[in-house]
Design a protein around this motif. Structure first.
Motif, PDB file in Angstrom:
ATOM      1  N   LYS A 148       1.145  -1.321  -0.038  1.00 40.44           N
ATOM      2  CA  LYS A 148      -0.065   0.068  -0.228  1.00 40.44           C
ATOM      3  C   LYS A 148       0.951   1.116   0.029  1.00 40.44           C
ATOM      4  O   LYS A 148       0.187   2.260  -1.172  1.00 40.44           O
ATOM      5  CB  LYS A 148      -1.131   0.264   1.565  1.00 40.44           C
ATOM      6  N   THR A 149       2.023   1.452   1.277  1.00 41.62           N
ATOM      7  CA  THR A 149       2.537   2.685   1.626  1.00 41.62           C
ATOM      8  C   THR A 149       3.814   3.071   0.105  1.00 41.62           C
ATOM      9  O   THR A 149       3.835   4.014  -0.259  1.00 41.62           O
ATOM     10  CB  THR A 149       3.807   2.555   2.307  1.00 41.62           C
ATOM     11  N   LEU A 150       4.249   2.050  -0.835  1.00 38.43           N
ATOM     12  CA  LEU A 150       4.273   1.868  -2.445  1.00 38.43           C
ATOM     13  C   LEU A 150       4.144   2.599  -3.461  1.00 38.43           C
ATOM     14  O   LEU A 150       4.579   3.073  -4.134  1.00 38.43           O
ATOM     15  CB  LEU A 150       5.217   0.172  -2.616  1.00 38.43           C
ATOM     16  N   ASN A 151       2.879   1.674  -3.606  1.00 37.18           N
ATOM     17  CA  ASN A 151       1.732   1.961  -4.409  1.00 37.18           C
ATOM     18  C   ASN A 151       1.910   3.685  -4.640  1.00 37.18           C
ATOM     19  O   ASN A 151       1.761   4.141  -5.032  1.00 37.18           O
ATOM     20  CB  ASN A 151       0.964   1.304  -4.607  1.00 37.18           C
ATOM     21  N   GLU A 152       1.151   3.894  -2.939  1.00 40.39           N
ATOM     22  CA  GLU A 152       0.727   5.153  -2.624  1.00 40.39           C
ATOM     23  C   GLU A 152       1.829   6.475  -2.775  1.00 40.39           C
ATOM     24  O   GLU A 152       1.478   7.305  -3.489  1.00 40.39           O
ATOM     25  CB  GLU A 152      -0.200   5.484  -1.541  1.00 40.39           C
ATOM     26  N   ALA A 153       2.812   6.097  -2.994  1.00 42.28           N
ATOM     27  CA  ALA A 153       4.286   6.739  -2.240  1.00 42.28           C
ATOM     28  C   ALA A 153       4.440   6.601  -4.381  1.00 42.28           C
ATOM     29  O   ALA A 153       4.401   8.681  -4.382  1.00 42.28           O
ATOM     30  CB  ALA A 153       5.101   6.595  -1.982  1.00 42.28           C
ATOM     31  N   LEU A 154       3.880   5.770  -5.256  1.00 43.84           N
ATOM     32  CA  LEU A 154       4.033   6.279  -6.611  1.00 43.84           C
ATOM     33  C   LEU A 154       3.058   7.568  -6.936  1.00 43.84           C
ATOM     34  O   LEU A 154       3.815   7.886  -8.034  1.00 43.84           O
ATOM     35  CB  LEU A 154       4.858   5.003  -7.387  1.00 43.84           C
ATOM     36  N   TRP A 155       1.870   7.252  -7.174  1.00 53.09           N
ATOM     37  CA  TRP A 155       0.965   7.637  -7.064  1.00 53.09           C
ATOM     38  C   TRP A 155       1.124   8.907  -6.800  1.00 53.09           C
ATOM     39  O   TRP A 155       0.714  10.185  -7.819  1.00 53.09           O
ATOM     40  CB  TRP A 155      -0.218   6.829  -7.258  1.00 53.09           C
ATOM     41  N   LYS A 156       1.334   9.428  -5.500  1.00 49.62           N
ATOM     42  CA  LYS A 156       1.385  10.683  -5.153  1.00 49.62           C
ATOM     43  C   LYS A 156       1.944  10.958  -5.919  1.00 49.62           C
ATOM     44  O   LYS A 156       2.138  13.206  -5.912  1.00 49.62           O
ATOM     45  CB  LYS A 156       1.498  10.880  -3.250  1.00 49.62           C
ATOM     46  N   LYS A 157       3.270  10.909  -6.759  1.00 46.98           N
ATOM     47  CA  LYS A 157       4.672  12.066  -7.034  1.00 46.98           C
ATOM     48  C   LYS A 157       4.036  11.983  -9.062  1.00 46.98           C
ATOM     49  O   LYS A 157       4.310  11.973 -10.174  1.00 46.98           O
ATOM     50  CB  LYS A 157       5.505  10.980  -7.408  1.00 46.98           C
ATOM     51  N   GLY A 158       2.586  11.618  -9.521  1.00 48.99           N
ATOM     52  CA  GLY A 158       1.740  11.613 -10.227  1.00 48.99           C
ATOM     53  C   GLY A 158       1.762  10.640 -11.567  1.00 48.99           C
ATOM     54  O   GLY A 158       1.501  10.785 -12.792  1.00 48.99           O
ATOM     55  N   TYR A 159       2.763   9.193 -10.512  1.00 47.53           N
ATOM     56  CA  TYR A 159       2.697   8.198 -11.605  1.00 47.53           C
ATOM     57  C   TYR A 159       1.559   6.880 -11.717  1.00 47.53           C
ATOM     58  O   TYR A 159       1.227   6.349 -10.612  1.00 47.53           O
ATOM     59  CB  TYR A 159       3.890   6.962 -11.715  1.00 47.53           C
ATOM     60  N   LYS A 160       0.375   8.051 -11.979  1.00 49.53           N
ATOM     61  CA  LYS A 160      -1.220   7.099 -11.904  1.00 49.53           C
ATOM     62  C   LYS A 160      -1.721   5.432 -12.351  1.00 49.53           C
ATOM     63  O   LYS A 160      -1.818   4.666 -12.158  1.00 49.53           O
ATOM     64  CB  LYS A 160      -2.124   7.726 -11.777  1.00 49.53           C
ATOM     65  N   LEU A 238       5.602   3.054 -20.345  1.00 58.53           N
ATOM     66  CA  LEU A 238       7.993   3.583 -20.604  1.00 58.53           C
ATOM     67  C   LEU A 238       7.862   5.551 -20.032  1.00 58.53           C
ATOM     68  O   LEU A 238       8.656   5.307 -19.624  1.00 58.53           O
ATOM     69  CB  LEU A 238       7.397   3.359 -21.649  1.00 58.53           C
ATOM     70  N   GLU A 239       6.645   5.834 -20.447  1.00 53.04           N
ATOM     71  CA  GLU A 239       6.906   7.236 -19.820  1.00 53.04           C
ATOM     72  C   GLU A 239       7.391   7.248 -18.553  1.00 53.04           C
ATOM     73  O   GLU A 239       8.055   8.051 -18.304  1.00 53.04           O
ATOM     74  CB  GLU A 239       6.016   7.666 -20.409  1.00 53.04           C
ATOM     75  N   ASP A 240       6.535   6.835 -17.728  1.00 54.79           N
ATOM     76  CA  ASP A 240       6.875   6.541 -16.295  1.00 54.79           C
ATOM     77  C   ASP A 240       8.120   6.311 -15.813  1.00 54.79           C
ATOM     78  O   ASP A 240       8.652   6.534 -14.819  1.00 54.79           O
ATOM     79  CB  ASP A 240       5.528   6.236 -15.902  1.00 54.79           C
ATOM     80  N   GLY A 241       8.234   5.155 -16.546  1.00 56.15           N
ATOM     81  CA  GLY A 241       9.471   4.880 -15.579  1.00 56.15           C
ATOM     82  C   GLY A 241      11.532   5.723 -16.324  1.00 56.15           C
ATOM     83  O   GLY A 241      12.221   5.957 -15.991  1.00 56.15           O
ATOM     84  N   GLN A 242      10.496   6.067 -17.748  1.00 55.58           N
ATOM     85  CA  GLN A 242      11.961   7.236 -18.392  1.00 55.58           C
ATOM     86  C   GLN A 242      11.877   8.120 -16.691  1.00 55.58           C
ATOM     87  O   GLN A 242      12.535   9.024 -16.759  1.00 55.58           O
ATOM     88  CB  GLN A 242      11.466   7.759 -19.385  1.00 55.58           C
ATOM     89  N   GLN A 243      10.585   9.397 -16.832  1.00 55.15           N
ATOM     90  CA  GLN A 243      10.705   9.965 -16.111  1.00 55.15           C
ATOM     91  C   GLN A 243      11.032   9.148 -14.682  1.00 55.15           C
ATOM     92  O   GLN A 243      11.226   9.971 -13.801  1.00 55.15           O
ATOM     93  CB  GLN A 243       9.257  10.307 -16.373  1.00 55.15           C
ATOM     94  N   ILE A 244      10.439   8.707 -14.124  1.00 56.54           N
ATOM     95  CA  ILE A 244      11.771   7.894 -13.045  1.00 56.54           C
ATOM     96  C   ILE A 244      13.225   7.757 -12.618  1.00 56.54           C
ATOM     97  O   ILE A 244      13.800   8.334 -11.679  1.00 56.54           O
ATOM     98  CB  ILE A 244      11.190   7.307 -12.434  1.00 56.54           C
ATOM     99  N   SER A 253      15.020  18.871 -12.548  1.00 54.44           N
ATOM    100  CA  SER A 253      14.096  18.923 -14.104  1.00 54.44           C
ATOM    101  C   SER A 253      13.050  18.304 -13.714  1.00 54.44           C
ATOM    102  O   SER A 253      11.837  18.551 -15.288  1.00 54.44           O
ATOM    103  CB  SER A 253      15.051  18.339 -15.039  1.00 54.44           C
ATOM    104  N   VAL A 254      12.735  17.944 -12.727  1.00 54.01           N
ATOM    105  CA  VAL A 254      11.528  17.645 -13.253  1.00 54.01           C
ATOM    106  C   VAL A 254      10.374  18.232 -11.781  1.00 54.01           C
ATOM    107  O   VAL A 254      11.050  19.220 -11.155  1.00 54.01           O
ATOM    108  CB  VAL A 254      11.583  15.758 -12.729  1.00 54.01           C
ATOM    109  N   PRO A 255       9.248  18.314 -11.824  1.00 49.14           N
ATOM    110  CA  PRO A 255       8.483  18.934 -10.745  1.00 49.14           C
ATOM    111  C   PRO A 255       8.399  19.164  -9.459  1.00 49.14           C
ATOM    112  O   PRO A 255       8.440  17.120  -9.219  1.00 49.14           O
ATOM    113  CB  PRO A 255       7.092  18.991 -11.461  1.00 49.14           C
ATOM    114  N   SER A 256       8.654  19.580  -8.771  1.00 49.35           N
ATOM    115  CA  SER A 256       9.125  18.886  -6.714  1.00 49.35           C
ATOM    116  C   SER A 256       8.094  18.048  -6.521  1.00 49.35           C
ATOM    117  O   SER A 256       8.816  17.538  -5.708  1.00 49.35           O
ATOM    118  CB  SER A 256       8.893  20.212  -5.821  1.00 49.35           C
ATOM    119  N   PRO A 257       7.479  17.899  -7.135  1.00 50.73           N
ATOM    120  CA  PRO A 257       6.204  16.528  -6.200  1.00 50.73           C
ATOM    121  C   PRO A 257       6.601  14.986  -6.833  1.00 50.73           C
ATOM    122  O   PRO A 257       6.576  14.688  -6.264  1.00 50.73           O
ATOM    123  CB  PRO A 257       4.721  17.002  -6.832  1.00 50.73           C
TER     124      PRO A 257
END
Length: 399
Positions: A148-160, A238-244, A253-257
């Motif tokens: 739960k903590t893992l997925n919520e942490a990534l979703w919070k960063k915008g990776y829905k 793929l886009e999310d992995g690249q952005q991460i 270079s990425v938004p602070s959230p």
């Protein structure tokens, strides 16, 4: 799920087609068969050495599923470091980390013979994840995070669209929701005990099932003549992995959230392990006939197992499973002052049967990555740069 436009840059297709071998041409001409997606990121520096990124896409579609395999280890490692920092200063990446068990399917870890100290630690797990894509190391960080903590942490960063639902060991859906109790020790004294966790998370699975292939072998070695169902499996577009990856290499270079809250030491450790080669590691000491230079570096180097030139470093995470090959990388050439990012995924499974260990990795998969890497690298070598990048910060000591 919102329908995303397939992203295509005709210029990139033209660049690849112009230089492509017959093998690469045949792959490029069959996007439905090979399900490839590719992102090439040009990096241009301004007068202050600040990097500016330009992405070129080929067949990139966040709604086209591919199995991310070991590439999910990358966000898990980053999220685990972030969580460790939240716990406070008394626990570091070197603190001994013992895993207990409290639910069916769980296993314990109280020692690690490959570590210099003989004890497991987060630092050692992260090293094994990036050097040789170690599955057990990933499982332990998944357990430390809790589903739960893992997925919520990534979703919070915008990776829905990211979904990390499972360890890399046969377990039921329910077993994967349960994670182990963990103890951190200093000189034999418990300084932090994390109780077992249960994830009540409701995942947003796609409305239509994700079915791959025409048949598959199940865990009991029976051939099932129907597609394999990936609906509840891990997902990392793929886009999310690249952005991460970019958010770790170039946090500004990425938004602070979207940034991971890491320390300067965390970043240095990650950069070192992401670019270190198996022969450079003393702990663990790897058998380099099995773990050769390009074991987890697909672009340029994999086919033929050749040495990677010492003036090139690849900061990356690759994954391979069920006929899917994926790699996210940032390439630095210190001699020619070249840097770029490249991310791709490809599916090679001619007979359409999954879990039979018959995939065309050697014949088609690795040559595709190497050739695409070569063409992009060659293109970069011939680019006139207004500002020469200062690549000194990417030089690390390996031991």
């Amino acid at each position: 799920m919102a329908t995303a436009q397939v992203k295509n840059d005709p210029w990139l297709m033209e660049l690849l087609q112009k230089k492509a071998s017959p093998l690469l041409k045949s792959v490029l001409d069959q996007p439905e068969t090979y399900q490839y997606q590719l992102i090439y990121t040009e990096i241009k520096r301004d007068a202050h050495q600040k990097p500016h990124f330009m992405n070129h896409y080929l067949n990139v579609d966040r709604n086209r599923y591919f199995n991310p395999a070991s590439t999910v280890k990358m966000p898990v490692a980053f999220a685990a470091l972030e969580k460790l920092n939240r716990l406070g200063k008394k626990i570091t990446v070197q603190t001994s980390m013992l895993t207990d068990s409290a639910f069916s399917g769980q296993t314990t870890v109280t020692s690690d013979t490959t570590a210099e100290s003989g004890l497991p630690s987060m630092e050692h797990y992260i090293k094994k994840i990036f050097l040789v894509s170690d599955n057990d190391a990933y499982n332990r960080l998944y357990e430390f995070m809790g589903q739960k903590t893992l997925n919520e942490a990534l979703w919070k960063k915008g990776y829905k669209d990211i979904r990390i639902t499972r360890r890399f060991v046969p377990m039921t859906t329910e077993e994967n929701r349960h994670t182990n109790p963990i103890r951190f020790l200093n000189n034999g004294q418990v300084i932090y005990a994390q109780p077992p966790a249960y994830s009540s998370l409701r995942f947003r699975f796609p409305p239509t099932k994700i079915l791959v292939g025409k048949g598959h072998w199940d865990k009991n070695d029976n051939l099932i003549n129907e597609p394999m169902d990936f609906t509840t499996h891990n997902n990392l577009p793929l886009e999310d992995g690249q952005q991460i990856l970019r958010s770790i290499l170039f946090p500004e270079s990425v938004p602070s959230p979207q940034r991971f809250h890491l320390t300067a030491d965390n970043y240095r450790m990650l950069y070192t392990f992401m670019s270190e080669l198996p022969y450079e590691s003393l702990f663990p000491a790897y058998d380099t006939t099995e773990f050769f230079d390009s074991y987890t570096k697909f672009f340029f180097f994999r086919a033929g197992r050749q040495k990677i030139p010492d003036y090139i470093r690849v900061f990356n995470k690759a994954g391979w499973s069920y006929g899917f090959l994926t790699d996210y990388c940032y390439v630095v050439d210190f001699k020619n002052k070249v840097e770029f990012m490249l991310s791709a995924t490809l599916y090679v499974n001619k007979d359409g049967i999954l879990n039979d260990n018959k995939y065309e990795y050697e014949e088609t998969g690795y040559p595709f990555f190497r050739e695409v890497g070569d063409i992009i690298y060659d293109h970069e070598l011939n680019q006139k740069k207004a500002v020469i990048p200062d690549l000194e910060p990417w030089k690390f000591h390996y031991h």
